[in-house]
Design a protein around this motif. Structure first.
Motif, PDB file in Angstrom:
ATOM      1  N   PHE A  31      24.958 -51.502 -35.520  1.00  0.00           N
ATOM      2  CA  PHE A  31      24.695 -51.236 -34.045  1.00  0.00           C
ATOM      3  C   PHE A  31      26.008 -50.959 -33.262  1.00  0.00           C
ATOM      4  O   PHE A  31      25.973 -50.213 -32.564  1.00  0.00           O
ATOM      5  N   LEU A  32      27.037 -51.962 -33.331  1.00  0.00           N
ATOM      6  CA  LEU A  32      28.219 -51.777 -32.581  1.00  0.00           C
ATOM      7  C   LEU A  32      28.872 -50.439 -33.051  1.00  0.00           C
ATOM      8  O   LEU A  32      29.707 -50.024 -32.204  1.00  0.00           O
ATOM      9  N   GLU A  33      29.011 -50.330 -34.273  1.00  0.00           N
ATOM     10  CA  GLU A  33      29.723 -49.154 -34.811  1.00  0.00           C
ATOM     11  C   GLU A  33      29.010 -47.836 -33.836  1.00  0.00           C
ATOM     12  O   GLU A  33      29.851 -46.887 -33.641  1.00  0.00           O
ATOM     13  N   ASP A  34      27.526 -47.638 -34.037  1.00  0.00           N
ATOM     14  CA  ASP A  34      27.256 -46.675 -33.342  1.00  0.00           C
ATOM     15  C   ASP A  34      27.512 -46.584 -31.982  1.00  0.00           C
ATOM     16  O   ASP A  34      27.708 -45.391 -31.135  1.00  0.00           O
ATOM     17  N   ILE A  35      27.487 -47.732 -31.297  1.00  0.00           N
ATOM     18  CA  ILE A  35      27.846 -47.934 -29.872  1.00  0.00           C
ATOM     19  C   ILE A  35      29.223 -47.141 -29.685  1.00  0.00           C
ATOM     20  O   ILE A  35      29.625 -46.312 -28.762  1.00  0.00           O
ATOM     21  N   TYR A  36      30.303 -47.608 -30.480  1.00  0.00           N
ATOM     22  CA  TYR A  36      31.851 -47.149 -30.312  1.00  0.00           C
ATOM     23  C   TYR A  36      31.738 -45.729 -30.699  1.00  0.00           C
ATOM     24  O   TYR A  36      32.337 -44.934 -29.805  1.00  0.00           O
ATOM     25  N   SER A  37      31.026 -45.357 -31.584  1.00  0.00           N
ATOM     26  CA  SER A  37      31.011 -43.690 -31.932  1.00  0.00           C
ATOM     27  C   SER A  37      30.396 -42.894 -30.671  1.00  0.00           C
ATOM     28  O   SER A  37      31.111 -42.091 -30.295  1.00  0.00           O
ATOM     29  N   ASN A  38      29.253 -43.352 -30.230  1.00  0.00           N
ATOM     30  CA  ASN A  38      28.468 -42.741 -29.133  1.00  0.00           C
ATOM     31  C   ASN A  38      29.535 -42.751 -27.819  1.00  0.00           C
ATOM     32  O   ASN A  38      29.570 -41.566 -27.085  1.00  0.00           O
ATOM     33  N   MET A  39      30.174 -43.762 -27.488  1.00  0.00           N
ATOM     34  CA  MET A  39      31.065 -43.823 -26.533  1.00  0.00           C
ATOM     35  C   MET A  39      32.406 -42.906 -26.689  1.00  0.00           C
ATOM     36  O   MET A  39      32.696 -42.180 -25.915  1.00  0.00           O
ATOM     37  N   SER A  42      31.271 -39.319 -26.305  1.00  0.00           N
ATOM     38  CA  SER A  42      30.820 -39.189 -24.930  1.00  0.00           C
ATOM     39  C   SER A  42      32.047 -38.992 -23.976  1.00  0.00           C
ATOM     40  O   SER A  42      32.203 -38.025 -23.172  1.00  0.00           O
TER      41      SER A  42
END
Length: 599
Positions: A31-39, A42
């Protein structure tokens, strides 16, 4: 029923706590990897949009535009390339990140030749025999990069040596030959060399990757302008680089000025794998063990209530599917395994319904021809009968396990039954998708996407995907493939090879080998796949192409697959008008098929 589940959960509280810890680590790792990638995506997208807007407002040119582009690249770790309507490069500083040499021709004109194909990551020539020295006279054949004094070379000649850019010639037919006026042939003396030390490994090749994507854009622009419009409409696309495993994101923007002139901006960046960094943080969670233990005790109480109602819905849905009633749907949004089971059951209902509708539609379309109609009706009856047989065991397992969980009468953890059910649903879903594909192939509704491709590198890449399976069974493999260009649907030929190779690995004993060879026969290239250590009963040789037929008499599902793989292979090869067969050889089995060659 509810009390029995609650009791079971509380008696196994220690096990549940371990599960919660595991779930937390999984969330951290994914999940945190996805947040990092999305941030990151963006942030760069906003910066890219802002740069395009500022460019349109200020009309930067020359040094100012180069400086703004370099600032964007340094701040975001993303390469950027800007073109005008005539495909001229507006930010020449983009090419400062390439390895190049500067030559001066007889007229005193200075040109820069990109030589990345000759230089390694350390900024040295890969082959010292191909080293280009200052003061040396060379001849260059290449493509002029519009708007710059850079040349993308196809071939560099010096003394008695010819240095060829394979990547350049790979796009010769698609790009260079369509722009013959851009091809230059020059000669001159080397007066300077600019080499780049790529100390960041694959991440430092972003300039080169973006340049390749822009060249693909130029090809699409001339061949498929509608695809280019879609790229700028979407604003971005992404893909995973096969050899590095990196996720590559490409941003594209069309900027229309007040004067009506358009500018096209492209940016590329990579998303690195940060999984290992998050693994180091796992030790931190031991310090909050007491807090999580209290939290788990509270969650267990609500969990017992939360899980019962969805289970009843899942049982009802599974029973409906087992009775071939596909109208019922489950609406479970718990965002966990039960939600996945719910979605999977709904997908099975949809896919089964779609498969039957397509079979019926195929029969209606063939109603004009009485013989074909009769054959299709017989095919449908046989397929449905086979499907009923194939679905009986997994659906029985699903229904039975759901009742066990609902009643609380079980000997193992609830998660065991849920995982088994999920596996069975995945197998059912795969079987349905293969049935749909087989239906499309047999009814003629599938149209081949025929193209020309090199068979040798295609099979070499394909065989590399089986290395783990070969290693697990201590098997070896041998390749003897002609370097030829063949004609066919590359994705379907890959499916043929994977099915045959998978069968070979699955049925061959440990320590045996697999061979893939080829042979030229007139206008065709024959591909032979041989696996050793096992034979097929002679009476089964002609039947293995039939749907749901397994030569493995026990019908062991772990060994026999879905029973549709070779039937799909047969239909794909027949669409290619291929000569194909299977036979026993000395201590082994040989599959072969033919493909038309390009001359």
């Amino acid at each position: 029923m509810l009390n029995s589940i609650v009791k079971k959960i509380f008696l196994t509280i220690v096990g549940i706590f371990v599960l919660v810890m595991f779930i937390q680590l999984v969330l951290q790792n994914f999940f945190l990897e996805d947040i990092y990638s999305n941030m990151k995506i963006s942030k760069i997208e906003k910066s890219f949009e802002q740069l395009c807007e500022d460019y349109n407002n200020h009309k930067w040119t020359g040094a100012q535009l180069n400086q703004e582009a370099m600032d964007y690249q340094n701040e975001n770790g993303a390469s950027i390339l800007i073109l005008n309507e005539n495909d001229e490069v507006l930010n020449e500083s983009f090419f400062k990140g390439f390895n190049y040499i500067t030559i001066r021709d007889s007229g005193g004109k200075e040109l820069k030749i990109i030589i990345d194909f000759l230089i390694d990551e350390e900024g040295n020539f890969r082959n010292l025999n191909n080293k280009i020295k200052d003061g040396e006279s060379i001849e260059v054949i290449g493509m002029s990069i519009k708007g710059t004094n850079f040349i993308d070379p196809l071939e560099i000649k010096k003394m008695n040596t010819s240095l060829v850019s394979d990547e350049g010639y790979a796009t010769w037919d698609e790009l260079y030959k369509k722009n013959p006026h851009d091809i230059v042939e020059i000669s001159g003396e080397v007066i300077a060399r600019n080499f780049v030390v790529r100390d960041q490994g694959v991440l430092s090749y972003q300039q080169e990757k973006l340049f390749n994507e822009v060249k693909r854009y130029l090809i699409e622009k001339s061949e498929n302008p509608q695809n280019v419009k879609e790229i700028f409409k979407e604003g971005s696309y992404e893909f995973t680089e096969e050899y590095s495993g990196l996720l590559i994101v490409v941003l594209a923007k069309k900027v229309v000025g007040a004067d009506g002139n358009s500018t096209y901006a492209f940016s590329l960046f990579t998303l690195e794998n940060i999984h290992d960094a998050f693994q180091i943080l796992n030790g931190y969670y031991y310090y909050i063990f007491i807090f999580q233990l209290a939290l788990v005790l509270v969650l267990v109480y609500f969990y017992s209530k939360w899980i019962t109602n969805p289970l009843i819905k899942l049982i009802d849905s599974a029973k409906s599917i087992s009775e071939l009633n596909f109208t019922k749907r489950t609406d479970i949004s718990t965002n966990d395994e039960l939600s996945i089971l719910s979605d999977s059951l709904n997908n099975i209902s949809n896919n089964l319904s779609t498969a039957i509708e397509k079979l019926e539609s195929s029969n209606e379309q063939l109603a004009i021809e009485a013989i074909k109609k009769a054959e299709n009706e017989e095919r449908m009856r046989n397929l449905l009968a086979s499907l009923s047989h194939e679905f009986k065991t997994p659906l029985g397992i699903i229904s039975g396990f759901l009742e066990i969980i609902s009643d609380g009468v079980y000997e193992k953890e609830p998660e065991y039954y849920i995982n088994v059910i999920s596996d069975e649903i995945d197998k059912l879903n795969g079987l349905v998708l293969e049935t749909i594909e087989l239906s499309e192939l047999e009814t003629g509704s599938y149209k081949l996407n025929v193209s020309e491709f090199e068979i040798k590198p295609f099979i070499e890449v394909l065989m590399s995907k089986f290395e783990k399976q070969f290693e697990d069974k201590s098997m070896s493999f041998e390749l003897g493939i002609e370097d030829r260009i063949v004609i066919g649907d590359i994705s379907k030929i890959e499916q043929v090879m994977i099915n045959i190779l998978s069968n070979g690995v699955r049925y061959s004993p440990n320590g045996e080998r697999i061979e893939v060879t080829s042979e030229l026969q007139k206008d065709n290239l024959y591909v032979y796949i041989r696996n050793y250590g096992v034979l097929i009963d002679s009476k089964d040789l002609d039947k293995i192409w039939d749907r749901f037929y397994r030569a493995e008499k026990s019908r062991n599902r772990s060994l026999g697959g879905s029973g549709l793989g070779l039937t799909i292979v047969k239909n794909i090869l027949e669409l290619h008008e291929s000569d194909y067969s299977v036979k026993n050889i000395n201590n082994g089995v040989e599959f072969y098929f033919s493909l038309k060659m390009k001359y």
